[in-house]
Design an enzyme around this catalytic site. Structure first.
Site, PDB file in Angstrom:
ATOM      1  CD  GLN A  54      -2.889  -0.725   2.479  1.00 37.47           C
ATOM      2  OE1 GLN A  54      -3.845   0.001   2.223  1.00 37.47           O
ATOM      3  NE2 GLN A  54      -2.679  -1.225   3.674  1.00 37.47           N
ATOM      4  CG  ASP A  98      13.350 -12.794   1.506  1.00 41.05           C
ATOM      5  OD1 ASP A  98      13.167 -12.059   2.498  1.00 41.05           O
ATOM      6  OD2 ASP A  98      13.079 -14.009   1.497  1.00 41.05           O
ATOM      7  CB  ALA A 119       5.857  -4.923   7.123  1.00 45.43           C
ATOM      8  CB  THR A 156       0.956  -6.103   6.937  1.00 43.61           C
ATOM      9  OG1 THR A 156       0.646  -6.657   5.652  1.00 43.61           O
ATOM     10  CG2 THR A 156       2.092  -5.124   6.812  1.00 43.61           C
ATOM     11  CB  THR A 161       2.268  -0.840  13.662  1.00 37.23           C
ATOM     12  OG1 THR A 161       0.915  -1.055  14.045  1.00 37.23           O
ATOM     13  CG2 THR A 161       3.113  -1.865  14.403  1.00 37.23           C
ATOM     14  CE1 TYR A 188       2.392  -5.973  11.353  1.00 38.88           C
ATOM     15  CE2 TYR A 188       0.997  -4.737  12.864  1.00 38.88           C
ATOM     16  CZ  TYR A 188       1.759  -4.798  11.715  1.00 38.88           C
ATOM     17  OH  TYR A 188       1.898  -3.670  10.933  1.00 38.88           O
TER      18      TYR A 188
END
Ligand SMILES: NC(=O)c1ccc[n+]([C@@H]2O[C@H](COP(=O)([O-])OP(=O)(O)OC[C@H]3O[C@@H](n4cnc5c(N)ncnc54)[C@H](OP(=O)(O)O)[C@@H]3O)[C@@H](O)[C@H]2O)c1
Length: 297
Positions: free
Chosen positions: A11, A36, A60, A62, A101, A125
């Site tokens: 995104q 990678d 990431a 996610t 995050t 996460y």
């Protein structure tokens, strides 16, 4: 300015690729198919070949729920992969811009999390992302990490697209109404990262560190969904307005615990970078839905 970008198909990565030419930047776009980030030698080889001047990590793991049963891979990507990039950047005396995050916080607060609030992630996460931002900071003093939340964008799958699809398929939708946070448009994160890159290009320096960064405005998933369906109808993506029912978190069980309150105080970022404007999530949503409507998606 030559940027080594990871996660270019995600995104945020797609938005960076789309906007970078406006800044005169040259992007080396990479994603799992050609780099990678868990392979440090592959990063070294790519850097040897392309001689980037700054790294931006938007790669990431996610998948918040899947991470609960896939801890090893989430850690390799979010923690060790981020560290690998920070290491190679340091070896070349280059900075790294990184993204973290709201999930690093417990979600149990009732006032906005500050940049130095105590992290206390409640799931895999968040734990792996916290490890990533700490390893990046320990590895490369020239690091700047933006902690963001509830990301939605034109590319990839996200809550906005899910609500639009559900709005087409259903007359009624149930959406959680007791989790509070700040939706953030991927295009706004990309703009901030590119403006930071520009400032680094001009000054050869940045006020390094971790910053909370999300779009202005606090809402719930239910209110967000309501706005999405209203705008979807306005732009012709929906032909009728579904009824959006509020439900409680306990009525929508998920493998990973969701933060009930993930609002972040972003004032440090805006005081430090007053030239980088504050945008609302509504303006980002309007931009995204306008693009989707224009593309007939
Ligand atoms: N999405 C959110 O709501 C949210 C909220 C707060 C913070 N963030 C953070 O914001 C950043 C950008 O998120 P996003 O939503 O743009 O993510 P995204 O759309 O999931 O994109 C991440 C990209 O990284 C790629 N990737 C995964 N493993 C990789 C590896 N080992 N090496 C290289 N690339 C790899 C993914 O490929 P595959 O798709 O093939 O796996 C994907 O293209 C991330 O740091 C994320 O943690 C996101």
């Amino acid at each position: 300015m030559r940027i080594l970008l990871t996660g270019c198909d995600g995104q945020v990565g797609c938005e960076i690729c789309r906007k970078a030419p406006d800044y005169g930047f040259d992007v080396i776009p990479t994603d799992i198919g050609n780099l990678d980030i868990t392979d440090i030698d592959a990063i070294r080889r790519l850097q040897d070949e392309h001689q980037a001047e700054i790294f931006i990590n938007s790669a990431a793991y996610t998948a918040v729920d899947e991470a609960e049963s896939d801890q090893q891979l989430a850690h390799e990507i979010n923690a060790l992969g981020a560290q690998n990039l920070a290491t190679v950047a340091r070896e070349c005396n280059l900075p790294i811009l990184h993204i973290s995050t709201d999930y690093i916080f417990s979600g149990k607060a009732s006032t906005p999390y500050k940049d130095d609030s105590e992290p206390d992630p409640q799931g895999v996460y968040g734990q792996t992302k916290l490890a990533g931002e700490q390893l990046v900071a320990e590895t490369n003093s020239k690091h700047l990490t933006l902690r963001t939340s509830w990301v939605f964008g034109i590319d990839g799958q996200n809550f906005v697209k899910t609500m639009l699809r559900l709005g087409i398929e259903n007359e009624e939708i149930n959406v959680v109404a007791d989790q509070f946070g700040s939706p953030t448009f991927a295009g706004h994160i990309a703009t901030a990262l590119l403006q930071l890159t520009k400032r680094y290009q001009q000054n050869g320096d940045l006020p390094w560190g971790n910053y909370n960064f999300c779009d202005a405005g606090t809402t719930t998933w239910h209110m967000f969904a309501t706005k999405i369906t209203q705008m979807g109808l306005e732009y012709g993506l929906l032909t009728k307005l579904p009824v959006v029912h509020p439900i409680r978190t306990e009525d929508y069980p998920t493998p990973a615990t969701r933060p009930l309150y993930s609002v972040m105080d972003c004032s440090l970022f805006h005081q430090t970078f007053p030239d980088i404007g504050i945008s609302s999530w509504e303006s980002g949503l309007r931009e995204m839905i306008g693009v989707l409507a224009g593309e007939g998606k």
